[in-house]
Design a protein around this motif. Structure first.
Motif, PDB file in Angstrom:
ATOM      1  N   GLU A 179      -5.059  -8.080  29.806  1.00  0.00           N
ATOM      2  CA  GLU A 179      -3.744  -7.825  30.506  1.00  0.00           C
ATOM      3  C   GLU A 179      -2.440  -8.393  29.868  1.00  0.00           C
ATOM      4  OE1 GLU A 179      -7.289  -7.975  33.359  1.00  0.00           O
ATOM      5  OE2 GLU A 179      -6.773  -9.128  31.630  1.00  0.00           O
ATOM      6  N   ALA A 180      -3.157  -9.038  29.104  1.00  0.00           N
ATOM      7  CA  ALA A 180      -1.869  -9.973  28.307  1.00  0.00           C
ATOM      8  C   ALA A 180      -1.355  -8.499  27.664  1.00  0.00           C
ATOM      9  CB  ALA A 180      -2.205 -10.736  27.555  1.00  0.00           C
ATOM     10  N   THR A 181      -2.403  -8.003  26.538  1.00  0.00           N
ATOM     11  CA  THR A 181      -2.271  -6.293  25.927  1.00  0.00           C
ATOM     12  C   THR A 181      -0.692  -5.345  27.030  1.00  0.00           C
ATOM     13  OG1 THR A 181      -3.595  -6.619  25.115  1.00  0.00           O
ATOM     14  CG2 THR A 181      -2.553  -3.962  24.467  1.00  0.00           C
ATOM     15  N   ALA A 182      -0.710  -5.697  28.383  1.00  0.00           N
ATOM     16  CA  ALA A 182      -0.351  -4.517  29.253  1.00  0.00           C
ATOM     17  C   ALA A 182       0.701  -5.159  29.531  1.00  0.00           C
ATOM     18  CB  ALA A 182      -0.886  -4.551  29.877  1.00  0.00           C
ATOM     19  N   GLU A 183       1.052  -6.497  29.651  1.00  0.00           N
ATOM     20  CA  GLU A 183       2.487  -7.083  29.983  1.00  0.00           C
ATOM     21  C   GLU A 183       3.676  -6.705  28.068  1.00  0.00           C
ATOM     22  OE1 GLU A 183       2.913 -10.690  31.981  1.00  0.00           O
ATOM     23  OE2 GLU A 183      -0.162 -10.835  32.718  1.00  0.00           O
ATOM     24  N   LEU A 184       2.765  -7.282  27.692  1.00  0.00           N
ATOM     25  CA  LEU A 184       3.527  -6.932  25.966  1.00  0.00           C
ATOM     26  C   LEU A 184       4.226  -5.993  26.104  1.00  0.00           C
ATOM     27  CD1 LEU A 184       4.775  -8.292  23.279  1.00  0.00           C
ATOM     28  CD2 LEU A 184       2.391  -7.729  22.382  1.00  0.00           C
ATOM     29  N   LEU A 185       3.271  -4.959  26.496  1.00  0.00           N
ATOM     30  CA  LEU A 185       3.541  -3.345  26.088  1.00  0.00           C
ATOM     31  C   LEU A 185       4.832  -3.099  27.140  1.00  0.00           C
ATOM     32  CD1 LEU A 185       0.810  -1.433  25.649  1.00  0.00           C
ATOM     33  CD2 LEU A 185       2.055  -2.527  24.221  1.00  0.00           C
ATOM     34  N   ASN A 186       5.254  -4.067  28.638  1.00  0.00           N
ATOM     35  CA  ASN A 186       5.716  -3.460  28.921  1.00  0.00           C
ATOM     36  C   ASN A 186       6.567  -4.780  29.593  1.00  0.00           C
ATOM     37  OD1 ASN A 186       5.630  -1.168  31.490  1.00  0.00           O
ATOM     38  ND2 ASN A 186       3.358  -1.894  30.908  1.00  0.00           N
ATOM     39  N   VAL A 191      10.656  -8.204  24.481  1.00  0.00           N
ATOM     40  CA  VAL A 191      10.278  -7.514  22.765  1.00  0.00           C
ATOM     41  C   VAL A 191      11.041  -6.640  22.461  1.00  0.00           C
ATOM     42  CG1 VAL A 191       8.474  -7.078  21.667  1.00  0.00           C
ATOM     43  CG2 VAL A 191       8.166  -8.726  23.656  1.00  0.00           C
ATOM     44  N   ASP A 192      11.622  -6.552  21.024  1.00  0.00           N
ATOM     45  CA  ASP A 192      12.227  -5.640  20.911  1.00  0.00           C
ATOM     46  C   ASP A 192      11.675  -3.655  20.040  1.00  0.00           C
ATOM     47  OD1 ASP A 192      14.983  -6.717  21.593  1.00  0.00           O
ATOM     48  OD2 ASP A 192      14.246  -7.962  20.284  1.00  0.00           O
ATOM     49  N   LEU A 193      10.413  -4.769  19.288  1.00  0.00           N
ATOM     50  CA  LEU A 193       9.260  -3.923  18.490  1.00  0.00           C
ATOM     51  C   LEU A 193       8.105  -4.209  18.423  1.00  0.00           C
ATOM     52  CD1 LEU A 193       9.341  -1.561  16.593  1.00  0.00           C
ATOM     53  CD2 LEU A 193       9.527  -3.871  14.978  1.00  0.00           C
ATOM     54  N   CYS A 194       7.426  -3.400  18.824  1.00  0.00           N
ATOM     55  CA  CYS A 194       5.605  -3.912  19.026  1.00  0.00           C
ATOM     56  C   CYS A 194       4.739  -3.317  17.698  1.00  0.00           C
ATOM     57  CB  CYS A 194       4.977  -3.604  20.683  1.00  0.00           C
ATOM     58  SG  CYS A 194       3.390  -3.873  20.180  1.00  0.00           S
ATOM     59  N   ILE A 195       4.075  -3.305  17.137  1.00  0.00           N
ATOM     60  CA  ILE A 195       3.672  -3.491  15.715  1.00  0.00           C
ATOM     61  C   ILE A 195       1.737  -3.199  16.132  1.00  0.00           C
ATOM     62  CG2 ILE A 195       2.933  -2.818  13.262  1.00  0.00           C
ATOM     63  CD1 ILE A 195       5.926  -4.163  13.419  1.00  0.00           C
ATOM     64  N   PHE A 205      -3.572   3.791  22.063  1.00  0.00           N
ATOM     65  CA  PHE A 205      -3.503   2.566  23.712  1.00  0.00           C
ATOM     66  C   PHE A 205      -2.144   2.397  23.187  1.00  0.00           C
ATOM     67  CE2 PHE A 205      -3.394  -0.761  26.203  1.00  0.00           C
ATOM     68  CZ  PHE A 205      -3.737  -0.104  27.441  1.00  0.00           C
ATOM     69  N   VAL A 206      -2.021   1.707  22.127  1.00  0.00           N
ATOM     70  CA  VAL A 206      -0.157   1.293  22.434  1.00  0.00           C
ATOM     71  C   VAL A 206       0.703   1.937  22.448  1.00  0.00           C
ATOM     72  CG1 VAL A 206       1.201   0.197  21.187  1.00  0.00           C
ATOM     73  CG2 VAL A 206      -1.371  -0.744  21.336  1.00  0.00           C
ATOM     74  N   ARG A 207       0.654   3.261  21.610  1.00  0.00           N
ATOM     75  CA  ARG A 207       1.313   4.513  21.704  1.00  0.00           C
ATOM     76  C   ARG A 207       1.471   4.815  22.979  1.00  0.00           C
ATOM     77  NH1 ARG A 207      -1.375   7.838  18.578  1.00  0.00           N
ATOM     78  NH2 ARG A 207      -1.869   8.819  19.768  1.00  0.00           N
ATOM     79  N   ASP A 208       0.463   5.584  23.958  1.00  0.00           N
ATOM     80  CA  ASP A 208       0.237   6.054  25.139  1.00  0.00           C
ATOM     81  C   ASP A 208       0.916   5.507  26.065  1.00  0.00           C
ATOM     82  OD1 ASP A 208      -0.619   8.115  23.243  1.00  0.00           O
ATOM     83  OD2 ASP A 208      -2.249   7.818  23.447  1.00  0.00           O
ATOM     84  N   THR A 209       0.988   4.171  26.062  1.00  0.00           N
ATOM     85  CA  THR A 209       1.162   2.970  27.193  1.00  0.00           C
ATOM     86  C   THR A 209       2.386   2.440  26.673  1.00  0.00           C
ATOM     87  OG1 THR A 209      -1.212   2.595  27.014  1.00  0.00           O
ATOM     88  CG2 THR A 209      -0.002   1.395  28.349  1.00  0.00           C
ATOM     89  N   ALA A 210       2.696   2.199  26.002  1.00  0.00           N
ATOM     90  CA  ALA A 210       3.532   1.571  25.602  1.00  0.00           C
ATOM     91  C   ALA A 210       5.241   1.725  25.904  1.00  0.00           C
ATOM     92  CB  ALA A 210       4.069   0.762  24.294  1.00  0.00           C
ATOM     93  N   ARG A 211       6.196   0.633  27.382  1.00  0.00           N
ATOM     94  CA  ARG A 211       7.754   1.262  27.489  1.00  0.00           C
ATOM     95  C   ARG A 211       8.780   0.339  25.778  1.00  0.00           C
ATOM     96  NH1 ARG A 211       8.538  -1.430  32.331  1.00  0.00           N
ATOM     97  NH2 ARG A 211      10.312   0.301  32.873  1.00  0.00           N
TER      98      ARG A 211
END
Length: 413
Positions: A179-186, A191-195, A205-211
């Motif tokens: 759940e924390a991963t999902a919130e971070l990706l949204n 958050v300006d950038l995710c790696i 998953f990150v590439r396909d899900t992140a906003r």
């Protein structure tokens, strides 16, 4: 979002980092490096809790494990980062237009960087040191396998920050939950950038899900081609180092490609592998040569190629030409690191020109694909994408830029 308050605090705290000088940042990093050594027993005790929950035959076990030596290396990398030139405030372009406007492009932090990673507690310190040095705040999302270790690491970071009267909110560790991963990706606007840094399933998953903006770090399916003009002793040393130095890291060798005219050298090339009990998945020609001469031999299958083993396992592919070797890498490589062993410069240059990877080696092992080894101090990840940074990412790669424009009352017609 349940974590919105956390994201808001980190965003606010990120603004305070611009008030620090580079010498102040360096002092904090050097103090933290000292504290890592001073508190090594507590960090290792937390790491033991994590290790107790993982089977020793899990390929991630070695990545998860911290030792006194590894903590010393982490502290040394942090000191190295502190001694690097600041990546901020660099003028990368400047000009004066015909109308008198003065333009200047200058490097600045991204702001807040989110990092998602698996069983690698050393990443906690690497990411913080690079983000802090470059003026970025960071939101860390580690895996549950390393949660005790990560919390001990972040607690130590917070204590050092407070000693220097810096808000501990410049680094936050999220719960080790999906759940924390999902919130971070949204976390748009926070958050300006995710790696992402981990296996193929995590990265996909990150590439396909992140906003939010993502810099993709790819899985490391690594090949080394031993050419018909390769030196046997050099090949043995390079291939052994690339495979056995640390099998769980992304730059470890997965497949040895060998020219058919050099199969008579194969037994000698891979002989040291037996000391490490490396299982070799050999195709038909190489199997025929190794049978009875190498103790840990298995016939290769289709799944043997294009697999990131992260274990004491390696495939062997026989080819009849450089073109066939290149075709194999095109089909099965991941764009991370590839190598050729040859005394023929023309062959090597053609290999380096053709191979589509972030790092392409000639007569050196892929184990050098590492930010510290590249003189970058440490790394936040190894990018295999082509838009933006590629290869080991360190201070410069986690900065962006802005244009500063100075005028004298000009107006646009």
């Amino acid at each position: 979002m349940q974590l919105q308050e956390t994201f808001e605090r980190v965003k606010r705290a990120s603004k305070t980092l611009s008030l620090l000088t580079d010498s102040q940042r360096n002092e904090v990093l050097q103090a933290l490096a000292d504290e890592i050594i001073r508190n090594s027993k507590a960090i290792l005790a937390a790491n033991v809790e994590d290790l107790a929950r993982m089977a020793k035959d899990n390929p991630l076990y070695d990545r998860l494990m911290l030792t006194e030596k590894r903590l010393e290396d982490i502290a040394a990398d942090m000191r190295n980062v502190s001694m690097l030139p600041s990546p901020l405030g660099h003028v990368t372009n400047s000009k004066t237009l015909a109308n008198g406007l003065r333009l200047c492009r200058v490097s600045v932090p991204f702001g807040v960087i989110g990092m998602i990673y698996e069983a690698r507690p050393n990443v906690t310190y690497d990411v913080f040191s690079l983000c802090f040095k470059s003026g970025n705040a960071c939101v860390l999302k580690g895996g549950k396998d390393a949660d005790s270790s990560n919390r001990a690491c972040v607690a130590l970071i917070h204590s050092v920050l407070q000693r220097f009267n810096i808000s501990p909110d410049v680094v936050a560790l999220l719960p080790a939950t999906h759940e924390a991963t999902a919130e971070l990706l949204n976390a748009v606007g926070y958050v300006d950038l995710c790696i992402p840094r981990g296996g193929r399933s995590l990265i996909d998953f990150v590439r396909d899900t992140a906003r939010i903006l993502v810099i993709e770090t790819g899985a490391g399916v690594v090949n080394t081609y031993f050419d018909k003009d390769g030196d046997t002793q050099m090949g043995q040393a390079i291939i052994t180092n690339a495979k056995t130095r640390r099998v769980s890291v992304c730059n470890a060798l997965d497949c040895l490609i060998i020219h058919e005219s050099r199969l008579d050298s194969l037994c000698e090339i891979i002989a040291p592998m037996a000391e490490h009990r490396v299982i070799v998945y050999a195709d038909a020609p190489s199997y025929a040569v190794l049978e009875g001469h190498y103790p840990y031999l298995e016939p290769a299958t289709d799944k043997s190629f294009g697999t990131e083993f992260m274990d004491y396992k390696m495939a062997v592919k026989t080819v009849s030409s450089l073109d066939e070797a290149l075709a194999h890498i095109d089909a099965y490589g991941s764009g991370h690191s590839e190598a050729i062993i040859t005394a023929n410069e023309e062959t090597a240059r053609r290999f380096q020109t053709h191979v589509d990877a972030a790092c392409v080696y000639w007569n050196a092992p892929t184990s050098f694909t590492d930010g510290a080894q590249f003189g970058l101090g440490a790394e936040i990840g190894i990018s295999t994408q082509k838009l933006g940074p590629r290869g080991p990412m360190a201070l410069e790669e986690i900065c962006t830029y802005k244009w500063l424009i100075e005028g004298n009352g000009q107006i646009r017609k």
